[in-house]
Design an enzyme around this catalytic site. Structure first.
Site, PDB file in Angstrom:
ATOM      1  N   LEU A 212       0.852  -0.809   0.118  1.00 45.63           N
ATOM      2  CA  LEU A 212       0.029  -0.271  -0.649  1.00 45.63           C
ATOM      3  C   LEU A 212       1.072   1.375   0.247  1.00 45.63           C
ATOM      4  O   LEU A 212       2.298   1.453   0.252  1.00 45.63           O
ATOM      5  CB  LEU A 212      -0.765  -0.141   1.214  1.00 45.63           C
ATOM      6  CG  LEU A 212      -1.954  -0.494   1.500  1.00 45.63           C
ATOM      7  CD1 LEU A 212      -2.852  -1.115   2.941  1.00 45.63           C
ATOM      8  CD2 LEU A 212      -2.808  -0.567   0.047  1.00 45.63           C
ATOM      9  N   LYS A 213       0.270   2.744  -0.537  1.00 44.31           N
ATOM     10  CA  LYS A 213       1.191   3.557  -0.672  1.00 44.31           C
ATOM     11  C   LYS A 213       0.444   4.530   0.447  1.00 44.31           C
ATOM     12  O   LYS A 213      -0.864   5.162   0.008  1.00 44.31           O
ATOM     13  CB  LYS A 213       1.392   4.055  -1.963  1.00 44.31           C
ATOM     14  CG  LYS A 213       2.219   5.468  -1.790  1.00 44.31           C
ATOM     15  CD  LYS A 213       3.224   5.749  -1.237  1.00 44.31           C
ATOM     16  CE  LYS A 213       4.116   6.640  -1.521  1.00 44.31           C
ATOM     17  NZ  LYS A 213       3.544   7.783  -0.702  1.00 44.31           N
ATOM     18  N   HIS A 214       0.472   4.885   1.503  1.00 37.88           N
ATOM     19  CA  HIS A 214      -0.081   5.810   2.122  1.00 37.88           C
ATOM     20  C   HIS A 214       0.016   7.300   1.716  1.00 37.88           C
ATOM     21  O   HIS A 214       1.008   7.188   1.932  1.00 37.88           O
ATOM     22  CB  HIS A 214       1.049   5.227   4.160  1.00 37.88           C
ATOM     23  CG  HIS A 214       0.244   4.016   4.241  1.00 37.88           C
ATOM     24  ND1 HIS A 214      -0.662   4.080   5.233  1.00 37.88           N
ATOM     25  CD2 HIS A 214       0.696   2.565   4.471  1.00 37.88           C
ATOM     26  CE1 HIS A 214      -0.564   2.366   5.889  1.00 37.88           C
ATOM     27  NE2 HIS A 214      -0.081   1.972   4.850  1.00 37.88           N
ATOM     28  N   GLU A 279       6.924   6.119   6.197  1.00 38.64           N
ATOM     29  CA  GLU A 279       6.327   7.686   5.517  1.00 38.64           C
ATOM     30  C   GLU A 279       5.093   7.763   7.190  1.00 38.64           C
ATOM     31  O   GLU A 279       4.933   7.168   7.439  1.00 38.64           O
ATOM     32  CB  GLU A 279       4.892   6.975   4.900  1.00 38.64           C
ATOM     33  CG  GLU A 279       4.210   7.143   3.953  1.00 38.64           C
ATOM     34  CD  GLU A 279       4.061   7.839   2.955  1.00 38.64           C
ATOM     35  OE1 GLU A 279       3.942   8.977   1.892  1.00 38.64           O
ATOM     36  OE2 GLU A 279       5.507   7.107   2.178  1.00 38.64           O
ATOM     37  N   GLY A 388      -2.922   4.714  -3.869  1.00 44.32           N
ATOM     38  CA  GLY A 388      -2.145   3.405  -4.161  1.00 44.32           C
ATOM     39  C   GLY A 388      -1.514   2.313  -4.280  1.00 44.32           C
ATOM     40  O   GLY A 388      -1.357   2.428  -2.898  1.00 44.32           O
TER      41      GLY A 388
END
Length: 1173
Positions: A212-214, A279, A388
């Protein structure tokens, strides 16, 4: 990377050592101890040395910057010169849990006078490399606050580095202090990358890893001594927030043990020279796609820095590391089979335009071979809006590795949940609203001394003057001039030299290193360096250099170095030289044993990565937030052009474009009415946008699907962090002004309407023949194929502001074809042209000289040489740029550099996207011989001199700057060399009459509507999958119906008058629909995509409203294809008021006597292709 690990291939002494992380022995079996004698004399290289490393191809430039002793660095002038104040401030730096910042004395280990770690082994530090102590020339001792405050005063005032002269006894030591993964740009298109990924997984070469893109900011932490870093900066509110949030994660995980574990963790990072990257997701640092419900971090990389090339942990090792320390992990999926990887890409394509966290995670859980949920649930801590996914190739053994980690490291408990952890991040920011420094101090105090015992990275020398961190620019020059102490320094010097000599868009910013204050002396200086890459083009260009020189170290994102400059006596210099020779010999001898690429993958495949973003996120960030400046500055029409262009680039489906256009137009009216002329701040844009989206979504289910999720607005105005000086979210210390592009031009030019005007303009360089071309266009017998008048305005003959003059002429004669005979080199001019197009009902067409360009400029050196020669042949030029001009070469270089930063493809693509067309004027022959070396050399020298001149003097005339004599000599040599090679330069040019003919043909094609956008501007475009089906050839279906009508009267009666030739345009058997059967069901057919399926058609069923053929699906490679529909069929006709899906009811209508069935005996087999719609 640990030193013991890095020496694996240099010395073979398999002596076991205690591990600070014993449970990871499985994943690091090659750690070794080595001979202590060697360890104390040599700084070792990285274990994972690049294969076939060659010597640096860089050369020293001929032009060198002149010394600037008479100009003190402006950043030093404001620093207090009062020695007593500095000494007092240092002596008062004591630490308490809630006290002021401090410098904790650390016993220094001498390397030069570089303070590293103690040579004597300490508890918990076995197996760690200890460098030998090198003494300074005069035996200078380390400066301290109570003994050598004069040295500190010099440090803060600046003369120390100015007076530090590099000689043969001067050495430099550079070590990476913090970094993130290298940024690799795929040379192939996204579609090609996806294809290659599927091939590699299908053949068992690799596994696809997806995470997952945090939606947050990059934060790196190397321990309280190593420092805290943002992407391109440190010592600001962004890193202070990061330190606090990371400390908070320890409290949440360890409860009452948090302080002790924080101290152990920091000691572990320091002892092993490691850095963790995260992140950082908070609601206090400005808006992204959605304001998070909680403030948190997720670990994305763990890096062993060692004393050489960084070693990045694999994802299974990251999870093991994080579970040991109870740090937050990300959600990860592994796809190791052909079926799973094809299903993954199909699932993304089905969700890309409306996916949110819940359906995306659910779909990936169902199709992945392994799913490892993150310890931070995106839905609970950030929300439904998902930025994304990141997909990359990893070793095919990763699945086994991951399974073992999951067995050996179960999810840890969270002992601090429910405990009182003190004020939250939002509460601290809310109660400290005076300025940024107050917030920073409050956050660091709350984080505690276990996380931050020293505030010097934020407050410098204690005087509160941020500029006390800055140093003279000559640090970089002296670092490159000094002898490298070890292999790491050699490679880092090589990298920086290459980037400077090739004029990469990057800055090398140096600051005082206050953590090394105890080792300061007049012959020993420590600094921090930030390598700040300004443009992604630098990464692409550097990758190209790496292909030519595999020995280069990668260019990392988030790149911070510790720099030590020191002097030694002659005896120690001889010893260092001897050690370096031994080191080089061992390094060279170890190349044959190094592995290729990463995890056994070839370099090209190891770097395959693709980012897959979701439209629901892009609506908020790209279309709403990034469009604010255009909306408020240029108005709704320009904003509409901007968002339509973005959606075109993304390949957004037509339906979504229409729906979003309606919504965004309403948003534009709404927000301008509400804010008036005062622009909405992008840092808090969600305050208005989320409210608007929530109300819009409530109107219909279609709107809800379009928006994705809305309504969980977190109010941030009372606790938003204070960011002074206009820095961006990465907290740049030297802010770079970056405005989003203002786009106004047409997105597609099918033709130029005859009731509109046309502007033909020239993004070129003097000497590109634009004036000669304009004369040819004016005199062309047939013009451009229509009756509109053609008018030329030559820039050299117009006094005053040229483009305002063009605008005035266009208003007087709006239907004219205007030839704007002036170079139009930058976006500012392009925006003026776009404004003219809107205000005078005109279209615009750029005409550019065709040139392959360089990595960073759309024009090649060959083209530049031709342009300069043409200018030098001119006589009596109206613009006074001819052979009599003493600075003609400088002027051409100035124009050439106006295009710097874009390669030819980027340049062409931007012009095509802005104006809908691009005309190329042939310039150079494709089969030409290479540019002669003297010509190439004189141009490169000129480019180097131009850089030096502009860096020091800006746009000052060359005759008035400090390089005046060099310019005079260069201009003279330029003329001699170009005229001496005039025959070659004339021979490589395309005949001018041919160029004119080609340009006229292209312009006439545009006027007639026959123009097509150049293929080089192709953008990635994936469909938004709705359903899977087997497509059948319509002609064969019609033929079957004709035969059926011939042999069956009932069929003939039904089909009579139905006009199947025009009504039956498509034929398919639906397999699964994402609305009815779910995304996973649709994605599961991805493994059979584009393959042939035999379909047996057995009967015709019809009612008064619908008709369909009964279909029985065959097999692909022995695997039976089944449909999720209860009745597989091919709809062939629908009556008035009926839809295709009504055909599903035919079997039920048949049972009720309301439909007819006519068997086809024997059944007819027609092959079809399995496709996604």
């Amino acid at each position: 990377m640990l030193a013991s690990k890095r020496f694996m291939y240099v010395f073979s002494l398999p002596i076991s050592s205690p591990k600070p992380f014993p449970n990871l022995l499985l994943f690091h079996p090659y750690k070794r101890l080595v001979l202590s004698h060697v360890l104390t004399t040599i700084t070792p290289p990285s274990q994972s040395m690049p294969k076939n490393q060659g010597k640096s191809g860089s050369t020293v430039g001929k032009w060198k910057a002149k010394p600037m002793h008479d100009r003190p660095s402006p950043c030093m002038e404001d620093v207090s010169a009062n020695e007593a104040i500095i000494t007092d401030s240092l002596s008062q730096l004591s630490v308490t849990e809630n006290g002021a910042p401090s410098h904790t004395p650390v016993p220094p280990l001498q390397f030069g006078s570089l303070s590293l770690t103690s040579q004597a082994p300490t508890k918990g530090r076995q197996g760690i490399w200890k460098p030998k102590a090198y003494s300074t020339t005069g035996g200078a001792k380390s400066a301290s606050a109570d003994k050598s405050s004069s040295g500190l005063t010099k440090l803060f005032k600046g003369p120390v580095i100015t007076d530090f002269n590099v000689d043969n006894l001067t050495y430099s030591l550079a070590q990476i202090r913090a970094t993130f993964y290298p940024k690799f740009e795929n040379e192939k298109s996204d579609q090609e990358v996806r294809t290659r990924m599927r091939e590699m997984v299908s053949t068992g070469q690799a596994t696809l890893e997806v995470s997952l893109k945090h939606s947050g900011s990059l934060f790196m932490y190397a321990g309280h001594e190593g420092g805290a870093y943002a992407k391109n900066s440190y010592g600001n509110i962004y890193t202070a927030v990061g330190v606090f949030v990371l400390g908070r994660m320890f409290h949440e995980a360890w409860g009452v043990e948090a302080r002790r574990k924080q101290a152990e963790f920091n000691d572990f990072l320091e002892t092993n020279r490691m850095c963790i990257s995260m992140e950082l997701v908070t609601a206090v640092l400005g808006d992204h796609g959605q304001r998070p419900l909680e403030d948190y971090v997720v670990v994305t990389a763990v890096t062993e820095l060692g004393r050489g090339k960084p070693n990045f942990y694999s994802t299974p090792d990251i999870i093991a590391f994080c579970r040991k320390w109870r740090l937050p992990t990300n959600h990860v999926w592994l796809f190791s089979t052909r079926k799973s990887v094809t299903s993954f890409f199909a699932a993304y394509d089905a969700l890309c335009e409306e996916g949110t966290a819940t359906p995306v995670c659910k779909a990936l859980d169902e199709v992945a071979d392994i799913s490892v949920p993150g310890s931070k649930d995106h839905i609970k801590v950030q929300g439904e809006i998902l930025e994304g996914l990141v997909a990359r190739m990893v070793s095919h053994e990763s699945s086994k590795h991951m399974e073992k980690v999951l067995r050996d490291f179960p999810p840890p408990p969270l002992d601090g949940v429910g405990h009182d952890m003190g004020q939250s991040l939002r509460e601290i920011c809310a109660s400290n609203r005076s300025d940024e420094k107050q917030q920073i101090r409050a956050l660091l105090q709350s984080a505690g001394t276990a996380m931050c015992p020293d505030y010097s990275d934020w407050f410098g020398n204690g005087s509160g003057d941020a500029s006390s961190k800055n140093v003279d620019r000559s640090v970089l020059t002296k670092f490159l001039q000094a002898h490298p102490t070890d292999f790491s320094t050699i490679k880092l010097q090589e990298m920086i030299r290459l980037m400077r000599q090739n004029h990469f868009p990057a800055a090398f910013k140096c600051y005082h290193n206050f953590h090394k204050i105890n080792s300061l002396s007049i012959d020993n200086l420590d600094f921090k360096m930030v390598i700040h890459v300004h443009s992604d083009s630098a990464f692409r260009r550097y990758q190209k250099e790496m292909r030519h020189n595999p020995g280069l170290w990668p260019l990392y994102r988030g790149f911070f170095l510790d720099i030590n400059l020191f002097k030694v006596n002659k005896e120690r210099a001889a010893e260092i030289s001897k050690d370096s020779n031994l080191l080089t010999k061992n390094i060279n001898g170890s190349y044959g044993t190094t592995t290729v690429g990463t995890d056994g993958l070839a370099d090209e495949d190891a770097n395959l990565m693709i980012k897959l973003k979701f439209l629901t996120y892009k609506i908020r960030t790209f279309l709403i937030r990034n469009g604010l400046s255009i909306l408020f500055k240029d108005g709704p029409a320009a904003y509409r052009t901007y968002y339509l262009r973005q959606m075109k680039i993304w390949g957004t489906s037509t339906g979504k474009q229409q729906d979003l256009s309606k919504m965004l137009d309403e948003w534009a009216v709404n927000i301008r009415r509400k804010c008036g002329n005062k622009p909405l701040s992008s840092s808090v844009y969600l305050t208005e946008a989320e409210t608007f989206l929530e109300q819009y979504a409530k109107r219909s289910l279609a709107n809800q699907a379009l928006v994705g999720s809305a309504g969980n607005l977190v109010r941030t105005e009372d606790f938003l962090a204070i960011v002074e000086g206009g820095r961006d979210e990465e907290g740049d210390l030297d802010p770079e002004g970056r405005a989003p592009p203002s786009i106004h031009g047409a997105t597609v030019m099918d033709a130029v309407p005859k009731d509109e005007g046309l502007i033909i303009f020239f993004p070129g360089i003097p000497g590109c023949a634009k004036s000669a071309l304009c004369k040819e266009i004016l005199s062309a017998p047939e013009g451009l194929g229509d009756n509109r008048p053609v008018h030329s305005l030559m820039g050299d003959l117009i006094k005053g502001r040229y483009w305002q003059k063009v605008a005035g002429e266009r208003k007087r004669k709006p239907y004219t074809i205007t030839l704007a005979d002036k170079n139009a080199p930058n976006e500012e001019v392009w925006r003026q042209i776009e404004d003219m197009c809107r205000s005078t009902r005109a279209s615009a067409v750029p005409v550019v000289p065709d040139s392959e360009g360089t990595d960073s400029n759309p024009f090649s050196l060959d083209a530049l040489a031709v342009f300069i020669l043409r200018v030098l042949k001119r006589v009596n030029h109206p613009g006074n740029l001819d052979k009599s001009s003493p600075n003609a070469g400088y002027v051409l270089l100035m124009f050439y550099h106006l295009y710097e930063g874009k390669n030819r493809n980027e340049f062409d693509s931007e012009l095509s996207e802005r104006f809908g067309a691009l005309v190329k004027m042939p310039l150079l022959k494709a089969d030409r011989t290479p540019l002669p070396d003297p010509v190439k050399s004189i141009l490169e020298e000129g480019i180097s001199l131009f850089k030096l001149h502009t860096n020091r003097h800006g746009r000052l005339e060359p005759t008035k700057g400090s390089y005046a004599k060099e310019w005079t000599r260069w201009e003279k040599r330029l003329r001699e060399i170009l005229f001496g090679n005039a025959e070659h330069l004339n021979s490589i040019q395309v005949p001018f009459n041919f160029s004119v003919k080609q340009v006229l043909e292209q312009l006439r094609a545009i006027a007639k509507g026959e123009y097509k956008t150049p293929a080089s501007t192709e953008k990635r475009k994936f469909g938004n999958i709705v359903f899977a089906a087997v497509t059948l050839p319509v002609t064969e279906i019609r033929s079957l119906l004709d035969k059926l009508a011939e042999c069956n009267p009932k069929a003939n009666e039904f089909l009579k008058g139905k006009d199947m030739e025009n009504s039956l345009k498509r034929a398919h058997v639906t397999l699964a629909h994402k609305r009815s059967h779910g995304v996973t069901a649709v994605a599961s057919y991805g493994v059979f995509l584009d393959q042939q399926v035999p379909i047996n058609l057995t009967a015709l069923l019809f009612s008064d409203k619908t008709a369909a053929l009964d279909a029985q699906l065959g097999s692909i490679n022995g695997e039976k294809i089944t449909s999720e529909n209860q009745w597989p069929h091919v709809t062939i006709w629908t009556g008035e008021g009926a839809s295709a899906k009504d055909a599903n009811m035919l079997p039920q209508l048949l049972s009720e006597g309301k439909a007819t069935r006519l068997d086809i005996d024997p059944p007819i087999t027609i092959p079809g292709i399995l496709e996604f719609y």
